[in-house]
Enzyme design. Structure first.
Site, PDB file in Angstrom:
ATOM      1  N   ASN A   7       0.859  -1.189   0.000  1.00 49.10           N
ATOM      2  CA  ASN A   7       0.000   0.000   0.000  1.00 49.10           C
ATOM      3  C   ASN A   7       0.900   1.245   0.000  1.00 49.10           C
ATOM      4  O   ASN A   7       1.684   1.445   0.932  1.00 49.10           O
ATOM      5  CB  ASN A   7      -0.867  -0.071   1.263  1.00 49.10           C
ATOM      6  CG  ASN A   7      -1.789   1.109   1.385  1.00 49.10           C
ATOM      7  OD1 ASN A   7      -1.402   2.226   1.081  1.00 49.10           O
ATOM      8  ND2 ASN A   7      -3.001   0.880   1.846  1.00 49.10           N
ATOM      9  N   HIS A  10       1.173   6.102   1.932  1.00 52.59           N
ATOM     10  CA  HIS A  10       1.945   7.015   2.778  1.00 52.59           C
ATOM     11  C   HIS A  10       3.098   7.687   2.050  1.00 52.59           C
ATOM     12  O   HIS A  10       3.696   8.632   2.581  1.00 52.59           O
ATOM     13  CB  HIS A  10       2.355   6.325   4.076  1.00 52.59           C
ATOM     14  CG  HIS A  10       1.135   5.998   4.898  1.00 52.59           C
ATOM     15  ND1 HIS A  10       0.220   6.967   5.253  1.00 52.59           N
ATOM     16  CD2 HIS A  10       0.635   4.820   5.339  1.00 52.59           C
ATOM     17  CE1 HIS A  10      -0.769   6.407   5.916  1.00 52.59           C
ATOM     18  NE2 HIS A  10      -0.549   5.110   5.980  1.00 52.59           N
ATOM     19  N   HIS A  52      -5.405   3.739  -1.536  1.00 52.49           N
ATOM     20  CA  HIS A  52      -6.694   4.056  -0.911  1.00 52.49           C
ATOM     21  C   HIS A  52      -7.048   5.484  -1.303  1.00 52.49           C
ATOM     22  O   HIS A  52      -6.424   6.435  -0.825  1.00 52.49           O
ATOM     23  CB  HIS A  52      -6.569   3.917   0.615  1.00 52.49           C
ATOM     24  CG  HIS A  52      -7.846   4.181   1.355  1.00 52.49           C
ATOM     25  ND1 HIS A  52      -7.928   4.123   2.727  1.00 52.49           N
ATOM     26  CD2 HIS A  52      -9.095   4.498   0.937  1.00 52.49           C
ATOM     27  CE1 HIS A  52      -9.166   4.398   3.113  1.00 52.49           C
ATOM     28  NE2 HIS A  52      -9.889   4.646   2.035  1.00 52.49           N
ATOM     29  N   ARG A  54      -9.169   8.132  -0.648  1.00 53.55           N
ATOM     30  CA  ARG A  54     -10.157   8.549   0.356  1.00 53.55           C
ATOM     31  C   ARG A  54     -11.054   9.637  -0.213  1.00 53.55           C
ATOM     32  O   ARG A  54     -10.632  10.420  -1.067  1.00 53.55           O
ATOM     33  CB  ARG A  54      -9.443   9.084   1.611  1.00 53.55           C
ATOM     34  CG  ARG A  54      -8.905   7.986   2.494  1.00 53.55           C
ATOM     35  CD  ARG A  54      -8.293   8.578   3.761  1.00 53.55           C
ATOM     36  NE  ARG A  54      -8.012   7.547   4.743  1.00 53.55           N
ATOM     37  CZ  ARG A  54      -8.848   7.220   5.735  1.00 53.55           C
ATOM     38  NH1 ARG A  54      -9.990   7.856   5.898  1.00 53.55           N
ATOM     39  NH2 ARG A  54      -8.525   6.262   6.569  1.00 53.55           N
ATOM     40  N   ARG A  58      -7.007  12.924   1.233  1.00 54.70           N
ATOM     41  CA  ARG A  58      -5.977  13.419   2.161  1.00 54.70           C
ATOM     42  C   ARG A  58      -4.565  12.951   1.786  1.00 54.70           C
ATOM     43  O   ARG A  58      -3.585  13.553   2.176  1.00 54.70           O
ATOM     44  CB  ARG A  58      -6.290  13.018   3.600  1.00 54.70           C
ATOM     45  CG  ARG A  58      -6.110  11.551   3.854  1.00 54.70           C
ATOM     46  CD  ARG A  58      -6.145  11.235   5.321  1.00 54.70           C
ATOM     47  NE  ARG A  58      -7.479  11.422   5.865  1.00 54.70           N
ATOM     48  CZ  ARG A  58      -7.884  10.828   6.989  1.00 54.70           C
ATOM     49  NH1 ARG A  58      -7.065  10.075   7.675  1.00 54.70           N
ATOM     50  NH2 ARG A  58      -9.102  11.004   7.432  1.00 54.70           N
ATOM     51  N   GLU A  79      -8.498   0.540  -2.684  1.00 53.30           N
ATOM     52  CA  GLU A  79      -9.185   0.543  -1.398  1.00 53.30           C
ATOM     53  C   GLU A  79     -10.110   1.744  -1.408  1.00 53.30           C
ATOM     54  O   GLU A  79      -9.685   2.858  -1.785  1.00 53.30           O
ATOM     55  CB  GLU A  79      -8.111   0.709  -0.323  1.00 53.30           C
ATOM     56  CG  GLU A  79      -8.429   0.035   0.967  1.00 53.30           C
ATOM     57  CD  GLU A  79      -7.343   0.337   1.973  1.00 53.30           C
ATOM     58  OE1 GLU A  79      -6.189  -0.079   1.735  1.00 53.30           O
ATOM     59  OE2 GLU A  79      -7.645   1.006   2.965  1.00 53.30           O
ATOM     60  N   THR A 109      -6.131   6.569  10.455  1.00 53.83           N
ATOM     61  CA  THR A 109      -6.107   5.483   9.474  1.00 53.83           C
ATOM     62  C   THR A 109      -7.389   4.688   9.670  1.00 53.83           C
ATOM     63  O   THR A 109      -8.141   4.944  10.618  1.00 53.83           O
ATOM     64  CB  THR A 109      -4.836   4.615   9.662  1.00 53.83           C
ATOM     65  OG1 THR A 109      -4.833   3.587   8.667  1.00 53.83           O
ATOM     66  CG2 THR A 109      -4.764   3.987  11.035  1.00 53.83           C
ATOM     67  N   THR A 110      -7.641   3.718   8.772  1.00 57.66           N
ATOM     68  CA  THR A 110      -8.890   2.962   8.859  1.00 57.66           C
ATOM     69  C   THR A 110      -8.968   2.258  10.205  1.00 57.66           C
ATOM     70  O   THR A 110      -8.128   1.417  10.514  1.00 57.66           O
ATOM     71  CB  THR A 110      -8.954   1.927   7.710  1.00 57.66           C
ATOM     72  OG1 THR A 110      -8.559   2.579   6.504  1.00 57.66           O
ATOM     73  CG2 THR A 110     -10.349   1.369   7.558  1.00 57.66           C
ATOM     74  N   GLU A 160     -10.796  -9.154   3.794  1.00 57.48           N
ATOM     75  CA  GLU A 160      -9.483  -8.803   4.330  1.00 57.48           C
ATOM     76  C   GLU A 160      -9.668  -8.691   5.829  1.00 57.48           C
ATOM     77  O   GLU A 160     -10.397  -7.816   6.315  1.00 57.48           O
ATOM     78  CB  GLU A 160      -8.956  -7.487   3.738  1.00 57.48           C
ATOM     79  CG  GLU A 160      -7.563  -7.165   4.306  1.00 57.48           C
ATOM     80  CD  GLU A 160      -6.924  -5.928   3.697  1.00 57.48           C
ATOM     81  OE1 GLU A 160      -7.222  -5.580   2.537  1.00 57.48           O
ATOM     82  OE2 GLU A 160      -6.115  -5.297   4.408  1.00 57.48           O
ATOM     83  N   HIS A 205      -3.275  -4.489   7.969  1.00 56.20           N
ATOM     84  CA  HIS A 205      -3.369  -3.330   8.859  1.00 56.20           C
ATOM     85  C   HIS A 205      -2.391  -3.466  10.016  1.00 56.20           C
ATOM     86  O   HIS A 205      -2.466  -4.406  10.795  1.00 56.20           O
ATOM     87  CB  HIS A 205      -4.785  -3.111   9.405  1.00 56.20           C
ATOM     88  CG  HIS A 205      -4.973  -1.692   9.875  1.00 56.20           C
ATOM     89  ND1 HIS A 205      -5.375  -0.667   9.041  1.00 56.20           N
ATOM     90  CD2 HIS A 205      -4.756  -1.125  11.070  1.00 56.20           C
ATOM     91  CE1 HIS A 205      -5.408   0.447   9.715  1.00 56.20           C
ATOM     92  NE2 HIS A 205      -5.032   0.213  10.942  1.00 56.20           N
TER      93      HIS A 205
HETATM   94  N1  PXP Z   1      -5.506  -2.887   4.472  1.00 58.02           N
HETATM   95  C1  PXP Z   1      -6.463  -1.954   4.638  1.00 58.02           C
HETATM   96  C2  PXP Z   1      -7.856  -2.321   4.272  1.00 58.02           C
HETATM   97  C3  PXP Z   1      -6.153  -0.669   5.120  1.00 58.02           C
HETATM   98  O1  PXP Z   1      -7.121   0.242   5.312  1.00 58.02           O
HETATM   99  C4  PXP Z   1      -4.810  -0.358   5.388  1.00 58.02           C
HETATM  100  C5  PXP Z   1      -4.459   1.015   5.851  1.00 58.02           C
HETATM  101  O2  PXP Z   1      -4.616   1.910   4.803  1.00 58.02           O
HETATM  102  C6  PXP Z   1      -3.846  -1.343   5.160  1.00 58.02           C
HETATM  103  C7  PXP Z   1      -4.218  -2.606   4.739  1.00 58.02           C
HETATM  104  C8  PXP Z   1      -2.401  -1.089   5.405  1.00 58.02           C
HETATM  105  O3  PXP Z   1      -2.217  -0.798   6.743  1.00 58.02           O
HETATM  106  P1  PXP Z   1      -0.780  -0.291   7.245  1.00 58.02           P
HETATM  107  O4  PXP Z   1      -0.502   0.981   6.518  1.00 58.02           O
HETATM  108  O5  PXP Z   1      -0.964  -0.133   8.698  1.00 58.02           O
HETATM  109  O6  PXP Z   1       0.188  -1.365   6.860  1.00 58.02           O
END
Ligand code: PXP
Length: 255
Positions: A7, A10, A52, A54, A58, A79, A109-110, A160, A205
């Site tokens: 992902n 960031h 993701h 959003r 953001r 996402e 975060t989610t 997930e 996550h």
């Molecule tokens: N999976 C989902 C559905 C998420 O919302 C997130 C956070 O954006 C992640 C995975 C990745 O989480 P992390 O950035 O904490 O590794």
């Protein structure tokens, strides 16, 4: 053996810290750019790239989705919240997979999982055009049997499993958090055991270079988890060693 999804949100978070008010920098959109970051992640061994988008934009912006989608030659997972706008973007971009998540404006975060139980008809309707377009659909849920059963009934292809509770408890597993850690492990194992025959199992996550190995040592984890989705810890490691190397190190742990 799970496939590694990276992902890259960031990377965009760092860019938006400086360029929130609009385009700028050497790429015209500000740096760091998520497009080469996604390419570097693939070179390091990512088998799926996740962004993701959003509703408040953001971090990831629409342009990132378009360009990463166009340039990425591995599975592309969008996402998103379950809104008509996001559904239209997923269809327009012909993404490979969508992961439906709840979104809160105030959250960093989610935080929680998607509410599928009690909303099965809603989700069936929402998924129909995505499934008709051949997009794999995944629901980001906490490891509760009622949510997983509802996801199967609504027609999701995958769940997930939210590993936030596991990861949080992992940090304090030898202290006061020991009971929470055991509980999180059991919830995860039961969810995998009871639903891997009806749904593809993904997990993600707050996974990092330490707790991921522990998660993968749980019964059934290596054989039944099809995808791991990891973001923050990889981007944080990439600050020191570069994205390609950070992904390579994680890929080695995942197997
Ligand atoms: N999976 C989902 C559905 C998420 O919302 C997130 C956070 O954006 C992640 C995975 C990745 O989480 P992390 O950035 O904490 O590794």
């Amino acid at each position: 053996m799970p496939l590694l999804g990276v992902n890259v949100d960031h990377v965009a978070t760092i860019r938006q810290a400086r360029y929130r008010s609009g385009p700028g920098g050497s790429s015209g959109y500000g740096e760091p750019d998520v497009v080469p970051a996604a390419a570097a992640a693939v070179r390091g061994g990512a088998e799926c790239i996740t962004v993701h988008l959003r509703e408040d934009r953001r971090h990831v912006i629409d342009r990132d989705v378009e360009l990463v989608r166009a340039s990425c030659h591995v599975k592309f997972n969008l996402e998103m919240a379950g809104t008509p706008e996001m559904q239209a973007i997923a269809l327009r971009q012909r993404v490979d997979q969508v992961t439906l998540v709840p979104e809160g404006r105030q959250e960093v975060t989610t935080e929680g999982g998607l509410a599928v139980a009690g909303r099965i008809e809603h989700w069936k309707k929402f998924l129909a055009p995505l499934k008709a377009a051949g997009i794999v659909t995944s629901a980001f849920i906490t490891p509760e049997p009622e949510q997983a059963a509802a996801a199967a009934e609504a027609g999701f292809d995958a769940i997930e499993i939210h590993t936030g509770a596991f990861a949080h408890a992992w940090t304090d597993r030898t202290g006061a958090g020991g009971a929470a850690y055991q509980q999180a492990r059991e919830a995860f194992v039961h969810c995998v055991r009871d639903f891997s025959h009806v749904l593809r199992i993904h997990a993600g996550h707050a996974l990092n270079y330490e707790n991921t190995q522990d998660l993968l040592s749980l019964p059934g984890a290596r054989s039944d988890i099809r995808e791991l989705h990891i973001g923050h810890s990889i981007v944080a490691r990439a600050v020191f060693v570069g994205m390609e190397q950070a992904v390579r190190e994680m890929k080695r742990l995942v197997g």
